[in-house]
Design a protein around this motif. Structure first.
Motif, PDB file in Angstrom:
ATOM      1  N   TYR A 243       0.834  -1.204   0.000  1.00 40.78           N
ATOM      2  CA  TYR A 243       0.000   0.000   0.000  1.00 40.78           C
ATOM      3  C   TYR A 243       0.868   1.254   0.000  1.00 40.78           C
ATOM      4  N   SER A 244       1.933   1.254   0.801  1.00 38.74           N
ATOM      5  CA  SER A 244       2.806   2.423   0.890  1.00 38.74           C
ATOM      6  C   SER A 244       3.525   2.690  -0.417  1.00 38.74           C
ATOM      7  N   ARG A 245       3.836   1.636  -1.170  1.00 43.70           N
ATOM      8  CA  ARG A 245       4.515   1.828  -2.456  1.00 43.70           C
ATOM      9  C   ARG A 245       3.626   2.558  -3.445  1.00 43.70           C
ATOM     10  N   LYS A 246       2.323   2.342  -3.340  1.00 45.77           N
ATOM     11  CA  LYS A 246       1.398   2.975  -4.284  1.00 45.77           C
ATOM     12  C   LYS A 246       1.188   4.448  -3.972  1.00 45.77           C
ATOM     13  N   VAL A 247       1.303   4.803  -2.688  1.00 52.03           N
ATOM     14  CA  VAL A 247       0.925   6.137  -2.233  1.00 52.03           C
ATOM     15  C   VAL A 247       2.186   6.976  -2.092  1.00 52.03           C
ATOM     16  N   PHE A 248       2.428   7.873  -3.038  1.00 53.47           N
ATOM     17  CA  PHE A 248       3.643   8.667  -3.045  1.00 53.47           C
ATOM     18  C   PHE A 248       3.552   9.759  -1.993  1.00 53.47           C
ATOM     19  N   GLY A 249       4.554   9.765  -1.071  1.00 51.49           N
ATOM     20  CA  GLY A 249       4.554  10.754  -0.009  1.00 51.49           C
ATOM     21  C   GLY A 249       3.339  10.637   0.898  1.00 51.49           C
ATOM     22  N   MET A 250       2.637   9.497   0.846  1.00 46.73           N
ATOM     23  CA  MET A 250       1.429   9.255   1.630  1.00 46.73           C
ATOM     24  C   MET A 250       0.362  10.324   1.394  1.00 46.73           C
ATOM     25  N   PHE A 251       0.300  10.850   0.132  1.00 44.86           N
ATOM     26  CA  PHE A 251      -0.766  11.784  -0.229  1.00 44.86           C
ATOM     27  C   PHE A 251      -1.900  11.002  -0.877  1.00 44.86           C
ATOM     28  N   SER A 252      -3.112  11.353  -0.522  1.00 41.83           N
ATOM     29  CA  SER A 252      -4.277  10.617  -1.004  1.00 41.83           C
ATOM     30  C   SER A 252      -4.580  10.955  -2.461  1.00 41.83           C
ATOM     31  N   GLY A 253      -5.335  10.092  -3.085  1.00 41.92           N
ATOM     32  CA  GLY A 253      -5.759  10.270  -4.461  1.00 41.92           C
ATOM     33  C   GLY A 253      -6.473   9.017  -4.918  1.00 41.92           C
ATOM     34  N   GLU A 254      -6.778   8.957  -6.206  1.00 44.51           N
ATOM     35  CA  GLU A 254      -7.467   7.789  -6.763  1.00 44.51           C
ATOM     36  C   GLU A 254      -6.442   6.755  -7.205  1.00 44.51           C
ATOM     37  N   GLU A 255      -6.657   5.519  -6.786  1.00 45.08           N
ATOM     38  CA  GLU A 255      -5.734   4.460  -7.167  1.00 45.08           C
ATOM     39  C   GLU A 255      -6.040   3.980  -8.581  1.00 45.08           C
ATOM     40  N   LYS A 256      -4.999   3.922  -9.415  1.00 45.42           N
ATOM     41  CA  LYS A 256      -5.154   3.482 -10.800  1.00 45.42           C
ATOM     42  C   LYS A 256      -3.950   2.649 -11.221  1.00 45.42           C
ATOM     43  N   THR A 257      -4.174   1.827 -12.230  1.00 46.57           N
ATOM     44  CA  THR A 257      -3.073   1.120 -12.871  1.00 46.57           C
ATOM     45  C   THR A 257      -2.545   1.988 -14.010  1.00 46.57           C
ATOM     46  N   VAL A 258      -1.272   2.341 -13.922  1.00 55.59           N
ATOM     47  CA  VAL A 258      -0.654   3.259 -14.881  1.00 55.59           C
ATOM     48  C   VAL A 258       0.410   2.507 -15.666  1.00 55.59           C
ATOM     49  N   ARG A 259       0.397   2.717 -16.983  1.00 60.56           N
ATOM     50  CA  ARG A 259       1.401   2.102 -17.846  1.00 60.56           C
ATOM     51  C   ARG A 259       2.514   3.121 -18.094  1.00 60.56           C
ATOM     52  N   LEU A 260       3.739   2.729 -17.798  1.00 65.25           N
ATOM     53  CA  LEU A 260       4.887   3.606 -17.957  1.00 65.25           C
ATOM     54  C   LEU A 260       5.828   3.054 -19.026  1.00 65.25           C
ATOM     55  N   GLN A 261       6.446   3.964 -19.758  1.00 64.15           N
ATOM     56  CA  GLN A 261       7.540   3.590 -20.644  1.00 64.15           C
ATOM     57  C   GLN A 261       8.818   4.167 -20.046  1.00 64.15           C
ATOM     58  N   CYS A 262       9.827   3.338 -19.871  1.00 63.98           N
ATOM     59  CA  CYS A 262      11.014   3.737 -19.127  1.00 63.98           C
ATOM     60  C   CYS A 262      12.280   3.391 -19.902  1.00 63.98           C
ATOM     61  N   GLU A 263      13.284   4.212 -19.726  1.00 63.76           N
ATOM     62  CA  GLU A 263      14.604   3.864 -20.237  1.00 63.76           C
ATOM     63  C   GLU A 263      15.144   2.684 -19.439  1.00 63.76           C
ATOM     64  N   ASN A 264      15.868   1.803 -20.120  1.00 59.74           N
ATOM     65  CA  ASN A 264      16.349   0.581 -19.471  1.00 59.74           C
ATOM     66  C   ASN A 264      17.162   0.865 -18.204  1.00 59.74           C
ATOM     67  N   ARG A 265      17.868   2.005 -18.185  1.00 58.49           N
ATOM     68  CA  ARG A 265      18.729   2.302 -17.044  1.00 58.49           C
ATOM     69  C   ARG A 265      17.938   2.587 -15.764  1.00 58.49           C
ATOM     70  N   PHE A 266      16.614   2.757 -15.887  1.00 55.77           N
ATOM     71  CA  PHE A 266      15.802   3.055 -14.719  1.00 55.77           C
ATOM     72  C   PHE A 266      15.146   1.817 -14.109  1.00 55.77           C
ATOM     73  N   ILE A 267      15.546   0.629 -14.547  1.00 53.59           N
ATOM     74  CA  ILE A 267      14.915  -0.578 -14.007  1.00 53.59           C
ATOM     75  C   ILE A 267      15.165  -0.690 -12.505  1.00 53.59           C
ATOM     76  N   GLY A 268      16.356  -0.282 -12.045  1.00 51.52           N
ATOM     77  CA  GLY A 268      16.640  -0.325 -10.603  1.00 51.52           C
ATOM     78  C   GLY A 268      15.758   0.624  -9.815  1.00 51.52           C
ATOM     79  N   VAL A 269      15.504   1.811 -10.369  1.00 53.40           N
ATOM     80  CA  VAL A 269      14.644   2.797  -9.706  1.00 53.40           C
ATOM     81  C   VAL A 269      13.227   2.250  -9.571  1.00 53.40           C
ATOM     82  N   LEU A 270      12.725   1.654 -10.664  1.00 52.72           N
ATOM     83  CA  LEU A 270      11.359   1.093 -10.629  1.00 52.72           C
ATOM     84  C   LEU A 270      11.281  -0.084  -9.664  1.00 52.72           C
ATOM     85  N   ARG A 271      12.320  -0.896  -9.649  1.00 56.12           N
ATOM     86  CA  ARG A 271      12.330  -2.060  -8.760  1.00 56.12           C
ATOM     87  C   ARG A 271      12.363  -1.627  -7.303  1.00 56.12           C
ATOM     88  N   ASP A 272      13.168  -0.605  -6.986  1.00 57.28           N
ATOM     89  CA  ASP A 272      13.230  -0.115  -5.609  1.00 57.28           C
ATOM     90  C   ASP A 272      11.887   0.449  -5.159  1.00 57.28           C
TER      91      ASP A 272
END
Length: 332
Positions: A243-272
């Motif tokens: 739950y905490s991973r979904k909520v950035f800075g613990m600010f409320s909002g609507e939960e959605k599934t978002v599709r992202l396109q990322c540069e390969n070098r950011f796989i570590g950032v997304l994984r963390d």
């Protein structure tokens, strides 16, 4: 001559001396142990020390004798090793929700788990960084109260405040209670630690949603006799960390599934951020797609923006449009 009443405590004093005064780098021979016992008001014979140490070893204390120059007895292992204690000290120092006063109290207790020379090393570590700490001394007890409420499965009431600027008086930064001081009533389900703050995750009946509250901004918490609600939202698979991973800075909002396109070098950032079980798909030789569940908020947009153009919001279109709108507002 009457026997010294402390003699009955000789074994306990000897145990404490070994734990406090010795470690792998600091040893005490029999003469040194006799001197330390004398400071405690206990006279002992050399041969009794050997039998006492054997008794402590049989009890489970890891006492080792190093022979030769500079040798002596020392405690070789403890419940917590020095690197583990350093981790605990640093975690306390990093924790903004623990006040400076309570941090010092906890660190003093941790120091008692090490030898005195090791405790001095821990004390030096305390002053490595001057980190911002909360001023709400009650948070330490709030956490205990909230854990009790979660364990008992009952609802709670409390007042919730925010900080505000007021230039009209002498105290320019002061508390302002939300809802004009009216008490909140929620069903507590979990506590989580995110972004150096403690949060209560709870069910709020009026909105029929999961809410979270910063524990250091909660006051006058009271347990009620009402059984907590929201079981349908807090099923057995509910994971506070997820739950905490979904909520950035613990600010409320609507939960959605978002599709992202990322540069390969950011796989570590997304994984963390989202965990090790990401399902990624190749976009081209230099990019990948990933679907993540997030609570859409300005803080989520800030996270995307902070990656310097290496991550794009692909879908859904309303989230992408909201991101563009946020950027335009910032430019203006």
């Amino acid at each position: 001559m009457p026997k010294n009443p402390n003699q009955k405590l000789k074994l306990l004093y000897l145990c404490r001396i070994l734990l406090q005064k010795t470690d792998e780098d600091h040893k005490l021979g029999v003469d040194g142990l006799l001197q330390q016992l004398a400071l405690c008001g206990i006279e002992a014979e050399r041969k009794s020390i050997y039998s006492d140490i054997a008794a402590l070893q049989n009890f489970g204390l890891d006492i080792v004798l190093q022979r030769g120059p500079g040798g002596g007895y020392y405690v070789a292992s403890r419940d917590f090793e020095l690197p583990e204690l350093k981790l605990l000290v640093d975690a306390i120092q990093c924790s903004r929700f623990i006040t400076e006063k309570k941090s010092n109290e906890l660190i003093c207790k941790i120091e008692s788990l090490a030898s005195e020379p090791q405790a001095r090393a821990l004390q030096r570590q305390v002053y490595i960084a001057d980190r911002s700490k909360t001023v709400n001394e009650s948070i330490y007890y709030n956490i205990d109260t909230l854990h009790a409420a979660v364990s008992a499965g009952v609802q709670i009431t409390f007042q919730y405040f925010e900080w505000m600027i007021d230039f009209s008086g002498t105290e320019r930064i002061r508390k302002r209670y939300r809802k004009n001081g009216a008490r909140y009533q929620v069903s507590p389900w979990a506590l989580t630690w995110d972004d150096e703050n403690y949060y209560l995750i709870a069910y709020e009946r009026t909105s029929n949603t999961i809410r979270h509250y910063r524990v250091d901004k909660m006051e006058h918490i009271q347990l009620t006799e009402l059984l907590r609600e929201g079981q349908n939202l807090f099923h057995n698979q509910f994971n506070p960390a997820s739950y905490s991973r979904k909520v950035f800075g613990m600010f409320s909002g609507e939960e959605k599934t978002v599709r992202l396109q990322c540069e390969n070098r950011f796989i570590g950032v997304l994984r963390d951020r989202f965990g090790a079980d990401l399902m990624v798909q190749p976009a081209d030789a230099d990019h990948f797609y990933v679907n993540v569940s997030v609570v859409v908020s300005p803080q989520f947009f800030s996270w995307v923006f902070g990656l310097g153009g290496g991550v794009w919001i692909v879908d859904p279109s309303d989230v992408r449009d909201a991101f563009q709108k946020q950027l335009r507002l910032l430019l203006e």
